[in-house]
Design a protein around this motif. Sequence first.
Motif, PDB file in Angstrom:
ATOM      1  N   HIS A 385       5.146  -2.859  -7.961  1.00 35.37           N
ATOM      2  CA  HIS A 385       4.882  -4.651  -7.454  1.00 35.37           C
ATOM      3  C   HIS A 385       3.486  -5.280  -7.415  1.00 35.37           C
ATOM      4  CE1 HIS A 385       4.725  -4.083  -3.425  1.00 35.37           C
ATOM      5  NE2 HIS A 385       5.322  -3.037  -3.470  1.00 35.37           N
ATOM      6  N   TYR A 386       2.925  -5.912  -8.642  1.00 30.91           N
ATOM      7  CA  TYR A 386       2.082  -6.474  -7.928  1.00 30.91           C
ATOM      8  C   TYR A 386       1.102  -8.187  -7.362  1.00 30.91           C
ATOM      9  CZ  TYR A 386       0.401  -4.826 -12.223  1.00 30.91           C
ATOM     10  OH  TYR A 386      -0.100  -4.379 -13.522  1.00 30.91           O
ATOM     11  N   SER A 387       2.497  -7.906  -6.312  1.00 29.32           N
ATOM     12  CA  SER A 387       2.713  -9.435  -5.469  1.00 29.32           C
ATOM     13  C   SER A 387       2.179  -8.492  -3.835  1.00 29.32           C
ATOM     14  CB  SER A 387       4.079  -9.432  -5.329  1.00 29.32           C
ATOM     15  OG  SER A 387       5.067  -8.778  -5.013  1.00 29.32           O
ATOM     16  N   THR A 388       2.121  -9.125  -2.575  1.00 26.10           N
ATOM     17  CA  THR A 388       2.236  -8.784  -1.703  1.00 26.10           C
ATOM     18  C   THR A 388       3.164  -9.860  -0.818  1.00 26.10           C
ATOM     19  OG1 THR A 388       0.119  -9.628  -1.003  1.00 26.10           O
ATOM     20  CG2 THR A 388       0.413  -7.535  -1.562  1.00 26.10           C
ATOM     21  N   CYS A 389       3.562  -9.259   0.335  1.00 29.82           N
ATOM     22  CA  CYS A 389       4.150 -10.606   1.403  1.00 29.82           C
ATOM     23  C   CYS A 389       3.429 -10.902   2.798  1.00 29.82           C
ATOM     24  CB  CYS A 389       5.544 -10.278   1.490  1.00 29.82           C
ATOM     25  SG  CYS A 389       6.075  -8.809   2.276  1.00 29.82           S
ATOM     26  N   ALA A 390       3.670 -11.839   3.694  1.00 34.93           N
ATOM     27  CA  ALA A 390       3.398 -11.652   4.675  1.00 34.93           C
ATOM     28  C   ALA A 390       4.569 -12.383   5.545  1.00 34.93           C
ATOM     29  CB  ALA A 390       1.961 -12.555   4.821  1.00 34.93           C
ATOM     30  N   THR A 391       5.255 -11.342   6.912  1.00 32.25           N
ATOM     31  CA  THR A 391       6.291 -12.137   7.478  1.00 32.25           C
ATOM     32  C   THR A 391       5.680 -11.033   8.947  1.00 32.25           C
ATOM     33  OG1 THR A 391       8.049 -12.215   7.166  1.00 32.25           O
ATOM     34  CG2 THR A 391       6.819  -9.982   6.473  1.00 32.25           C
ATOM     35  N   PRO A 392       6.781 -12.807   9.492  1.00 30.03           N
ATOM     36  CA  PRO A 392       6.793 -11.885  10.583  1.00 30.03           C
ATOM     37  C   PRO A 392       7.311 -11.029  11.349  1.00 30.03           C
ATOM     38  CG  PRO A 392       7.392 -13.743  10.519  1.00 30.03           C
ATOM     39  CD  PRO A 392       7.033 -13.827   9.581  1.00 30.03           C
ATOM     40  N   LEU A 393       8.410 -10.687  10.417  1.00 34.15           N
ATOM     41  CA  LEU A 393       9.274  -9.631  10.248  1.00 34.15           C
ATOM     42  C   LEU A 393       8.733  -8.289  10.663  1.00 34.15           C
ATOM     43  CD1 LEU A 393      11.978 -11.065   7.637  1.00 34.15           C
ATOM     44  CD2 LEU A 393      11.996 -11.794  10.258  1.00 34.15           C
ATOM     45  N   ALA A 394       9.548  -7.650  11.728  1.00 31.11           N
ATOM     46  CA  ALA A 394       9.336  -6.329  12.392  1.00 31.11           C
ATOM     47  C   ALA A 394      10.005  -5.262  10.723  1.00 31.11           C
ATOM     48  CB  ALA A 394       9.379  -5.846  13.666  1.00 31.11           C
ATOM     49  N   PRO A 395       9.461  -4.620  10.548  1.00 33.53           N
ATOM     50  CA  PRO A 395      10.268  -3.251   9.844  1.00 33.53           C
ATOM     51  C   PRO A 395      10.985  -2.372  10.341  1.00 33.53           C
ATOM     52  CG  PRO A 395       7.778  -3.338   9.059  1.00 33.53           C
ATOM     53  CD  PRO A 395       8.188  -3.819  10.654  1.00 33.53           C
ATOM     54  N   LEU A 396      12.339  -2.853   9.571  1.00 29.46           N
ATOM     55  CA  LEU A 396      13.502  -1.488  10.030  1.00 29.46           C
ATOM     56  C   LEU A 396      13.096  -0.444   9.994  1.00 29.46           C
ATOM     57  CD1 LEU A 396      16.986  -2.265  11.238  1.00 29.46           C
ATOM     58  CD2 LEU A 396      17.364  -1.771   9.230  1.00 29.46           C
ATOM     59  N   ALA A 397      13.101  -0.385   8.328  1.00 29.32           N
ATOM     60  CA  ALA A 397      12.422   0.999   8.193  1.00 29.32           C
ATOM     61  C   ALA A 397      11.783   1.175   7.072  1.00 29.32           C
ATOM     62  CB  ALA A 397      14.019   1.753   7.811  1.00 29.32           C
ATOM     63  N   ARG A 398      11.134   2.462   6.863  1.00 27.05           N
ATOM     64  CA  ARG A 398       9.935   2.438   5.873  1.00 27.05           C
ATOM     65  C   ARG A 398      10.551   3.475   5.452  1.00 27.05           C
ATOM     66  NH1 ARG A 398       5.488  -0.366   5.415  1.00 27.05           N
ATOM     67  NH2 ARG A 398       4.754  -1.735   7.247  1.00 27.05           N
ATOM     68  N   THR A 399      10.038   3.332   3.782  1.00 27.77           N
ATOM     69  CA  THR A 399      10.400   4.626   2.340  1.00 27.77           C
ATOM     70  C   THR A 399       9.023   5.189   3.560  1.00 27.77           C
ATOM     71  OG1 THR A 399       8.658   2.855   0.461  1.00 27.77           O
ATOM     72  CG2 THR A 399      11.794   3.217   0.971  1.00 27.77           C
ATOM     73  N   ALA A 400       9.057   6.434   2.098  1.00 30.15           N
ATOM     74  CA  ALA A 400       8.316   7.802   2.025  1.00 30.15           C
ATOM     75  C   ALA A 400       8.637   8.319   1.009  1.00 30.15           C
ATOM     76  CB  ALA A 400       8.565   8.511   3.113  1.00 30.15           C
ATOM     77  N   ARG A 401       7.249   9.011   0.412  1.00 31.06           N
ATOM     78  CA  ARG A 401       6.810   9.734  -0.683  1.00 31.06           C
ATOM     79  C   ARG A 401       7.986  10.699  -0.059  1.00 31.06           C
ATOM     80  NH1 ARG A 401       4.246   8.017  -5.122  1.00 31.06           N
ATOM     81  NH2 ARG A 401       2.139   6.819  -4.388  1.00 31.06           N
ATOM     82  N   PRO A 402       8.486  11.414  -2.171  1.00 30.40           N
ATOM     83  CA  PRO A 402       9.231  12.191  -1.852  1.00 30.40           C
ATOM     84  C   PRO A 402       8.550  13.541  -0.923  1.00 30.40           C
ATOM     85  CG  PRO A 402       8.961  11.485  -4.060  1.00 30.40           C
ATOM     86  CD  PRO A 402       8.192  10.857  -3.360  1.00 30.40           C
TER      87      PRO A 402
END
Length: 448
Positions: A385-402
């Motif tokens: 993706h080419y966009s970024t987002c700014a949000t007050p929401l805290a991540p529930l989880a995060r992805t990781a590289r293989p």
Amino acid sequence: MGAELSQRCPAILVAAPASGQGKTTVACALARLHARQGRRVRAFKCGPDFLDPFWLAQASGAPVHQLDLWMTGEDDCRARLHAAARDADLLIVEGVMGLFDGEPSAADLARRFDLPVLAVVDAAAMAGTFGALAFGLQHYQGGLRWAGVLANRVASARHAQLLQGGLREPADWLGGLPRDSRLTLPERHLGLTVATELDDALARLDAAADALAATPLGRLEPAALQRWAVDFTAPTAAAAGRPLAGRTIAVARDAAFCFIYAANLECLRALGAELRFFSPLAGAALPACDALWLPGGYPELHAARLSANRALQANLVAHVQAGKPVWAECGGMMALFDTLVDTQGQAHALWGLLPGRVQMQPRLAALGPQQLTLPAGTLRGHTFHYSTCATPLAPLARTARPGQAPAPDAGEALLQHGSIRASYFHAWFASSPAATAALFTRPNRWPN
């Protein structure tokens, strides 16, 4: 082996020394040429690509699936190749990047399934070096079954002679395509323009097929294709449950939400779901459904029209207030934020179901394979993706590289807001059917 366990079919993997050499043009031209002659062609794309498959599907007249030894897995690849070989006269696999780029690479896929490799080389600015590149691609790593090499963007008949003369093995020469703007597929910021958006897409494919028909590759008779025949074996079938039986999932599908793996739709149906498609760009209302999928695509190109669909916005609010699940990935997530700022810097009020702001960037913000671990299982996929987002929401989880563990400052955030779960992460649903079913289940039934 019995016929039910092994299927024999000519197949070829179209590769190149780098991106931008013309792999898609050649793969599509080959598919279109044989489809026009009445043969049943099935095409595949190596790697997590949404855009090239639009062109391959247009050329072959059949659905196009992805093959990736990590994201989709070897058994998934084997099953799809075996099923296609059962019904096809020719299988065409378009590689990704350069032949040896990535882990796993297109070369790894070719070795694993004994796919003959056709190398496409942009020869516009070379002569004898063409032979060195072809030799290197063939011999750099062992175990590759070699089909030959085709030159792209050839300037003249004399240029073609020089290129052919540089090959150590004359039989490797499968011809050349001329330098011709009609054979170039149009691009934009995420890759090729979607074929279904262009009025002249089929004319472009026919022009490429006509050019290929004049080459040794294009003149091969069906019997000659048997030298590239491959025995595709079936994997052991795994028992599949139907946790989504009786549930209806609405799927946004139009020019703004077009990044949909055909295999993901098949997976949802195999899990028991009924799918109902609708077009936010056409002003459609949300169909009656138990859950909603907003796939990726190009909301930034259609922000004004999406913003104007206030009836759909009201439907979405009611859907979420009823606690019905929403899975929004990449572009689908972008459309749910309060504001989207396009490439011209213009701010658009979007659907406002996620607090925050999305802004397009001139450069890639993220690219590469990712995995998302949920309580029900781990989904594999990718981000681009080419966009970024700014949000007050805290991540529930995060992805990781293989092969890596999730980190608080890396990967893509999985956001949850009410019954909405959203991420830049594009999931390959079949990598974890259980986790996929959980995405379309009410969050209060999904332990965190």
